[in-house]
Design a protein around this motif. Structure first.
Motif, PDB file in Angstrom:
ATOM      1  N   GLY A 266       0.799  -1.224   0.000  1.00 36.79           N
ATOM      2  CA  GLY A 266       0.000   0.000   0.000  1.00 36.79           C
ATOM      3  C   GLY A 266       0.827   1.267   0.000  1.00 36.79           C
ATOM      4  O   GLY A 266       0.264   2.369   0.062  1.00 36.79           O
ATOM      5  N   GLY A 267       2.131   1.166  -0.061  1.00 40.95           N
ATOM      6  CA  GLY A 267       2.987   2.340  -0.162  1.00 40.95           C
ATOM      7  C   GLY A 267       3.626   2.785   1.135  1.00 40.95           C
ATOM      8  O   GLY A 267       4.343   3.784   1.152  1.00 40.95           O
ATOM      9  N   ASP A 268       3.375   2.064   2.222  1.00 39.75           N
ATOM     10  CA  ASP A 268       3.970   2.414   3.507  1.00 39.75           C
ATOM     11  C   ASP A 268       5.224   1.597   3.773  1.00 39.75           C
ATOM     12  O   ASP A 268       5.427   0.534   3.177  1.00 39.75           O
ATOM     13  CB  ASP A 268       2.976   2.142   4.642  1.00 39.75           C
ATOM     14  CG  ASP A 268       2.196   3.406   4.998  1.00 39.75           C
ATOM     15  OD1 ASP A 268       2.560   4.465   4.472  1.00 39.75           O
ATOM     16  OD2 ASP A 268       1.244   3.305   5.771  1.00 39.75           O
ATOM     17  N   SER A 269       6.015   2.089   4.654  1.00 38.86           N
ATOM     18  CA  SER A 269       7.182   1.347   5.114  1.00 38.86           C
ATOM     19  C   SER A 269       7.205   1.371   6.634  1.00 38.86           C
ATOM     20  O   SER A 269       6.889   2.398   7.244  1.00 38.86           O
ATOM     21  CB  SER A 269       8.479   1.960   4.571  1.00 38.86           C
ATOM     22  OG  SER A 269       8.537   1.816   3.165  1.00 38.86           O
ATOM     23  N   THR A 270       7.574   0.260   7.205  1.00 43.66           N
ATOM     24  CA  THR A 270       7.537   0.128   8.660  1.00 43.66           C
ATOM     25  C   THR A 270       8.860  -0.388   9.185  1.00 43.66           C
ATOM     26  O   THR A 270       9.398  -1.381   8.677  1.00 43.66           O
ATOM     27  CB  THR A 270       6.417  -0.845   9.088  1.00 43.66           C
ATOM     28  OG1 THR A 270       5.170  -0.370   8.609  1.00 43.66           O
ATOM     29  CG2 THR A 270       6.358  -0.980  10.595  1.00 43.66           C
ATOM     30  N   LEU A 271       9.375   0.290  10.202  1.00 45.75           N
ATOM     31  CA  LEU A 271      10.527  -0.207  10.932  1.00 45.75           C
ATOM     32  C   LEU A 271      10.038  -1.059  12.093  1.00 45.75           C
ATOM     33  O   LEU A 271       9.089  -0.687  12.780  1.00 45.75           O
ATOM     34  CB  LEU A 271      11.360   0.963  11.487  1.00 45.75           C
ATOM     35  CG  LEU A 271      12.057   1.869  10.481  1.00 45.75           C
ATOM     36  CD1 LEU A 271      12.764   2.993  11.233  1.00 45.75           C
ATOM     37  CD2 LEU A 271      13.046   1.087   9.636  1.00 45.75           C
ATOM     38  N   ARG A 272      10.676  -2.186  12.311  1.00 40.50           N
ATOM     39  CA  ARG A 272      10.323  -3.057  13.425  1.00 40.50           C
ATOM     40  C   ARG A 272      11.388  -2.900  14.510  1.00 40.50           C
ATOM     41  O   ARG A 272      12.575  -3.082  14.252  1.00 40.50           O
ATOM     42  CB  ARG A 272      10.213  -4.503  12.998  1.00 40.50           C
ATOM     43  CG  ARG A 272       9.286  -4.721  11.809  1.00 40.50           C
ATOM     44  CD  ARG A 272       8.757  -6.131  11.797  1.00 40.50           C
ATOM     45  NE  ARG A 272       7.764  -6.327  12.849  1.00 40.50           N
ATOM     46  CZ  ARG A 272       6.461  -6.125  12.677  1.00 40.50           C
ATOM     47  NH1 ARG A 272       6.018  -5.697  11.504  1.00 40.50           N
ATOM     48  NH2 ARG A 272       5.608  -6.326  13.661  1.00 40.50           N
ATOM     49  N   LEU A 273      10.933  -2.575  15.717  1.00 43.47           N
ATOM     50  CA  LEU A 273      11.851  -2.374  16.831  1.00 43.47           C
ATOM     51  C   LEU A 273      11.528  -3.383  17.930  1.00 43.47           C
ATOM     52  O   LEU A 273      10.530  -3.227  18.646  1.00 43.47           O
ATOM     53  CB  LEU A 273      11.724  -0.956  17.393  1.00 43.47           C
ATOM     54  CG  LEU A 273      11.935   0.193  16.408  1.00 43.47           C
ATOM     55  CD1 LEU A 273      11.825   1.527  17.142  1.00 43.47           C
ATOM     56  CD2 LEU A 273      13.282   0.078  15.718  1.00 43.47           C
TER      57      LEU A 273
END
Length: 304
Positions: A266-273
């Motif tokens: 969908g065009g988002d980017s997510t960092l996983r912490l």
């Protein structure tokens, strides 16, 4: 000499017996010496005799460690956890044994002897003298070589259901570890709380500390397969998911992958912490968040 009884007891103890046990079964020191001389048995220290001339397994090594350390000794720490079923952690070859302070601490090769102030009521289990898993876990974390190893032990033991995680915070408060007390209490709290291991407001304070513009918290995103809630989100498209321990259990990784892939499409980017990562490498991870924020901000500016 009751050889049948000796064989039966040895089978329960990993092929080793204490000389005192042998005497009670009719094997005095002369008969023991004859068996050793004949090559049927072997000595494993001052007090321990093996009913084999070959190698003994882990169970025999643990019994030997207890026998050689003397009265009051019990398997503890990582060795007690492995005995209880912990897998995937390299405990090394040296059994860990604890001894209360009022007992003499002998020098025993290949045994890691740890002094403790006293035994807790009900901490010892029947059979091989050993400490119950929850108490052994707190001591193992305290005796670990590093914070990273301590955190790994706490999480792995919880993941493998060897302890009741909801009871650990109270146990830490009661035991009051001498070393890394605050760190153990923090990680145990993370493990016990699971989903809300690191509150979103805590992350917002970290952003302020590392000079990152404040994100929106608990943002709901509409996806083809339903909704997804992101722990933190900026208008430039960057998001952050804070992974508690539950993300590594059962189908957690599958659910996470489905949600993150849908966001990416969908065009988002997510960092996983990972929460433990923030506990152990806060500065490095927050530096990545800051770098990613300004990268996405530059892209958004050019696109506008």
């Amino acid at each position: 000499m009751d050889m049948e009884a000796i064989a039966a007891l040895a089978a329960q103890q990993g092929d080793v017996l204490h000389r005192r046990q042998l005497r009670s079964l009719g094997a005095d020191r002369w008969r023991v010496r004859n068996q050793v001389t004949a090559g049927r048995w072997s000595t494993r220290g001052r007090h321990t005799v093996a009913t084999t001339n070959g190698a003994i397994g882990a169970l025999g090594e643990r019994w030997t460690a207890v026998f050689e350390c003397g009265a009051g000794a019990a398997i503890d720490g990582v060795t007690a956890l492995v005995h209880a079923g912990l897998t995937g952690f390299d405990a090394g070859r040296r059994p860990t044994v604890s001894l209360p302070g009022h007992y003499h601490r002998p020098e025993v090769p290949q045994v890691d002897i740890r002094g403790i102030a006293s035994r807790r009521a009900g901490e010892l289990l029947e059979g091989l003298p050993r400490v119950r898993p929850d108490v052994a876990l707190i001591r193992a974390a305290e005796w670990a070589a590093s914070d990273r190893q301590a955190a790994l032990l706490l999480v792995m033991t919880a993941q493998q259901r060897l302890v009741r995680v909801e009871e650990l915070p109270a146990l830490v408060a009661e035991m009051k570890p001498h070393w890394r007390r605050a760190f153990i209490a923090t990680v145990v709290g993370d493990v016990a709380r699971g989903v809300q291991a690191l509150g979103e407001l805590d992350f917002a304070r970290l952003c302020e500390r590392y000079r990152i513009p404040p994100p929106s918290l608990q943002v709901v995103r509409e996806l083809p397969g339903g909704r997804a809630v992101r722990d933190a989100h900026w208008d430039n498209g960057l998001g952050v998911e804070i992974d508690g321990v539950q993300h590594h259990l059962g189908l957690g990784p599958v659910d996470d992958a489905l949600r993150q892939n849908a966001l990416l499409i969908g065009g988002d980017s997510t960092l996983r912490l990972p929460v433990l990562g923030l506990r152990l490498h806060e500065a490095e991870l927050m530096a990545q968040v800051r770098e990613a924020y300004w990268l996405f901000e530059r892209r958004a500016t050019r696109a506008g």
